[in-house]
Enzyme design. Structure first.
Site, PDB file in Angstrom:
ATOM      1  N   GLY A 135      48.011  38.050  35.811  1.00  0.00           N
ATOM      2  CA  GLY A 135      48.232  37.783  37.230  1.00  0.00           C
ATOM      3  C   GLY A 135      47.644  38.898  38.081  1.00  0.00           C
ATOM      4  N   LYS A 169      49.168  47.039  33.907  1.00  0.00           N
ATOM      5  CA  LYS A 169      48.835  46.850  35.325  1.00  0.00           C
ATOM      6  C   LYS A 169      47.798  47.895  35.722  1.00  0.00           C
ATOM      7  CE  LYS A 169      51.480  45.879  39.430  1.00  0.00           C
ATOM      8  NZ  LYS A 169      52.817  45.934  40.004  1.00  0.00           N
ATOM      9  N   VAL A 229      47.084  42.540  36.455  1.00  0.00           N
ATOM     10  CA  VAL A 229      47.907  42.755  35.255  1.00  0.00           C
ATOM     11  C   VAL A 229      47.234  42.062  34.064  1.00  0.00           C
ATOM     12  CG1 VAL A 229      50.203  42.499  34.216  1.00  0.00           C
ATOM     13  CG2 VAL A 229      49.987  42.807  36.700  1.00  0.00           C
ATOM     14  N   ASP A 241      61.501  45.319  47.709  1.00  0.00           N
ATOM     15  CA  ASP A 241      60.599  44.162  47.617  1.00  0.00           C
ATOM     16  C   ASP A 241      61.138  43.120  46.638  1.00  0.00           C
ATOM     17  OD1 ASP A 241      58.403  42.686  48.412  1.00  0.00           O
ATOM     18  OD2 ASP A 241      57.043  43.600  46.956  1.00  0.00           O
TER      19      ASP A 241
HETATM   20  N1  LIG Z   1      55.578  42.727  32.348  1.00  0.00           N
HETATM   21  C1  LIG Z   1      54.930  41.577  32.542  1.00  0.00           C
HETATM   22  N2  LIG Z   1      54.903  40.643  31.565  1.00  0.00           N
HETATM   23  C2  LIG Z   1      54.263  39.457  31.760  1.00  0.00           C
HETATM   24  N3  LIG Z   1      53.617  39.119  32.901  1.00  0.00           N
HETATM   25  C3  LIG Z   1      53.594  40.018  33.897  1.00  0.00           C
HETATM   26  C4  LIG Z   1      54.238  41.290  33.772  1.00  0.00           C
HETATM   27  N4  LIG Z   1      54.064  41.966  34.935  1.00  0.00           N
HETATM   28  C5  LIG Z   1      53.355  41.160  35.732  1.00  0.00           C
HETATM   29  N5  LIG Z   1      53.051  39.996  35.121  1.00  0.00           N
HETATM   30  C6  LIG Z   1      52.295  38.863  35.692  1.00  0.00           C
HETATM   31  O1  LIG Z   1      51.325  39.367  36.581  1.00  0.00           O
HETATM   32  C7  LIG Z   1      51.534  38.828  37.897  1.00  0.00           C
HETATM   33  C8  LIG Z   1      51.163  39.888  38.929  1.00  0.00           C
HETATM   34  O2  LIG Z   1      52.138  40.912  38.902  1.00  0.00           O
HETATM   35  P1  LIG Z   1      52.204  42.054  40.002  1.00  0.00           P
HETATM   36  O3  LIG Z   1      53.457  42.823  39.771  1.00  0.00           O
HETATM   37  O4  LIG Z   1      50.950  42.823  39.999  1.00  0.00           O
HETATM   38  O5  LIG Z   1      52.218  41.288  41.377  1.00  0.00           O
HETATM   39  P2  LIG Z   1      53.300  40.377  42.092  1.00  0.00           P
HETATM   40  O6  LIG Z   1      54.653  40.971  41.863  1.00  0.00           O
HETATM   41  O7  LIG Z   1      53.108  38.954  41.657  1.00  0.00           O
HETATM   42  O8  LIG Z   1      52.871  40.497  43.617  1.00  0.00           O
HETATM   43  P3  LIG Z   1      52.991  41.774  44.583  1.00  0.00           P
HETATM   44  O9  LIG Z   1      52.143  42.851  44.004  1.00  0.00           O
HETATM   45  O10 LIG Z   1      52.483  41.257  45.870  1.00  0.00           O
HETATM   46  O11 LIG Z   1      54.457  42.157  44.620  1.00  0.00           O
HETATM   47  C9  LIG Z   1      53.001  38.407  37.918  1.00  0.00           C
HETATM   48  O12 LIG Z   1      53.239  37.361  38.831  1.00  0.00           O
HETATM   49  C10 LIG Z   1      53.220  37.948  36.480  1.00  0.00           C
HETATM   50  O13 LIG Z   1      52.784  36.616  36.328  1.00  0.00           O
END
Ligand SMILES: Nc1ncnc2c1ncn2[C@@H]1O[C@H](COP(=O)(O)OP(=O)(O)OP(=O)(O)O)[C@@H](O)[C@H]1O
Length: 323
Positions: A42, A63, A49, A172
Site C-alpha cells: 500500500g 515502510k 509499504v 491520526d
Molecule cells: N504492518 C503491515 N502489514 C500489512 N500491511 C500493511 C502494514 N502496514 C501498512 N500496510 C499496508 O500498506 C498500506 C499503507 O500504509 P501506510 O501506513 O503507509 O498508510 P495509510 O495508513 O494507509 O495512510 P496515511 O499514511 O495517510 O495514514 C496500508 O493501508 C496497508 O494496506
C-alpha cells in the site's frame, strides 16, 4: 525479548525475534526484491509499504519513507522509531526494526547533476495479513460478522488505553490505521504523527494541524488544542463506522458532521433490531451500547467525551455510563 507476535511457530524464537533493531539498507533491499512493484502492500501519505520475506520465510512490512517526506528528517524519524519501539501491546503494531542510512545518489541541483548523500529511512513492522479495517469494512468481502466487529472495537479501545497510559496522543486514528492480523486482532498503526505530552493538554499552531480530515476533533482543527480527548473524538468515528458499516465522509466531505447527524437520527433501538435481524438480546445491547458510546465520543464539547478507561469498562459490562 517478547516473541508473542511470532505466529509462524508457536512462539518459538525465529530470525525475527533475534533481529537487530537497526538493519542494513542492503538487507531490506534484498528481502523486498529491490523494492519491487509487485511487493507493494500500500501507499500512505509518507511513503510506500512493501512486503519483505525474511530468510526463514516469515513476512514483514517495510515502510520506505519518501525522500521528500517531512517525517524522513532525522529528528521526526528518530522520534517515531523511539515512540513505537517503546510500545509493546497486543493491540499496537510492533516495530521490529529500522534503517536510516545515507546513500550516494546522482541528483539534479540548479540545473547540474551532483552526487549527494541521500538518507533512506525505513521502518519494519510485523506483517498483518488481513490488511486495514477500512478494507474489511468497505471492500468486498465485507466483515458482516458482528461478534468479530465487536471484538475489533474492544481491541482498539484496549490499545488506546495503553497509548494514553504512556502519555502519547495518537492524533491520526482512522480505519486505515487499524490493521488486522490473521486472527482478526486489531492493531493500532502509524505513530508517525504522535507526539509525547507531559501535560494533559497542549496548544499547537493550527497551521501545523496533522491528522486526517473527517477524523480530527474540532478543538484541534480550529484552535490547535490537543489532548487525549482528540483521540477519543476520532475513536468515536471509528466505533460508529465499525458498528453501522457506514462510511464517515462518504463523498469525501471535509467534516464528519453529516455522518454523525445521520447516525444520531437513524440508529434508534428499533432501527438496530431491523439492521441485525435474528440477533439475540445481548448482541442488540452491544450494538446499542456502541452507538451510544460512539456518539458521546464525538461530542463537540470535549469535557462531555468519556475517557478511554470508562469506554473499556462499559464495553466489558463493568459499568453502564460515563459517571
Ligand atoms: N504492518 C503491515 N502489514 C500489512 N500491511 C500493511 C502494514 N502496514 C501498512 N500496510 C499496508 O500498506 C498500506 C499503507 O500504509 P501506510 O501506513 O503507509 O498508510 P495509510 O495508513 O494507509 O495512510 P496515511 O499514511 O495517510 O495514514 C496500508 O493501508 C496497508 O494496506
Amino acid at each position: 525479548m517478547s516473541t508473542s507476535w511470532n505466529r509462524t511457530g508457536e512462539n518459538k524464537p525465529t530470525v525475527l525475534s533475534t533481529l537487530p533493531k537497526e538493519l542494513p539498507l542492503d538487507f531490506l533491499k534484498t528481502i523486498t526484491g529491490q523494492f519491487a512493484e509487485e511487493r507493494i502492500l500500500g501507499v500512505g501519505a509518507f511513503g510506500t509499504v512493501y512486503e519483505g520475506t525474511m530468510p526463514d520465510g516469515q513476512k514483514i512490512a517495510v515502510k520506505r519513507l519518501a525522500e521528500n517526506s517531512p517525517i524522513a528528517r532525522d529528528k521526526a524519524f528518530n522520534s517515531e522509531v523511539q515512540n513505537i519501539m517503546a510500545l509493546q501491546h497486543e493491540n499496537i503494531v510492533k516495530l521490529v526494526g529500522f534503517s536510516h542510512e545515507g546513500q550516494k545518489k546522482v541528483v539534479l541541483n540548479n540545473g547540474r547533476y551532483i552526487v549527494a548523500d541521500i538518507v533512506e529511512s525505513l521502518l519494519c513492522y510485523e506483517y498483518l495479513s488481513q490488511g486495514s479495517l477500512q478494507k474489511n469494512l468497505f471492500e468486498v468481502p465485507i466483515l458482516t460478522d458482528w461478534d468479530t466487529r465487536f471484538k475489533i472495537i474492544k481491541g482498539i479501545c484496549k490499545g488506546l488505553v495503553f497509548v494514553h497510559s504512556i502519555g502519547i496522543v495518537h492524533m491520526d486514528l482512522k480505519p486505515q490505521n487499524i490493521l488486522l492480523d490473521d486472527k482478526m486482532v486489531p492493531k493500532i498503526a502509524d505513530f508517525g504523527l504522535s507526539r509525547l505530552f507531559g501535560q494533559e493538554q497542549t496548544r499547537m499552531n493550527t497551521q501545523n494541524v496533522v491528522g486526517s480530515y473527517g477524523y480530527i476533533a474540532p478543538e484541534y482543527l480550529y484552535r490547535g488544542e490537543i489532548s487525549n480527548k482528540s483521540d477519543i473524538y476520532s475513536l468515536g468515528l471509528l466505533i460508529l463506522e465499525t458498528t453501522t458499516m457506514q462510511k464517515n465522509c462518504p463523498g469525501n466531505e471535509p467534516s464528519a458532521g453529516s455522518f454523525i447527524k445521520s447516525v444520531r437520527e437513524n440508529w434508534t433501538p428499533n432501527h438496530i433490531v431491523s439492521q441485525f435481524p435474528g440477533s439475540d438480546g445481548d448482541r442488540l445491547q452491544q450494538v446499542n451500547k456502541c452507538i451510544i458510546i460512539g456518539l458521546e465520543c464525538v461530542e463537540i464539547d470535549r469535557q462531555k467525551r468519556p475517557t478511554i478507561e470508562n469506554i473499556v469498562d462499559r464495553l466489558n459490562g463493568l459499568c453502564s455510563s460515563t459517571s
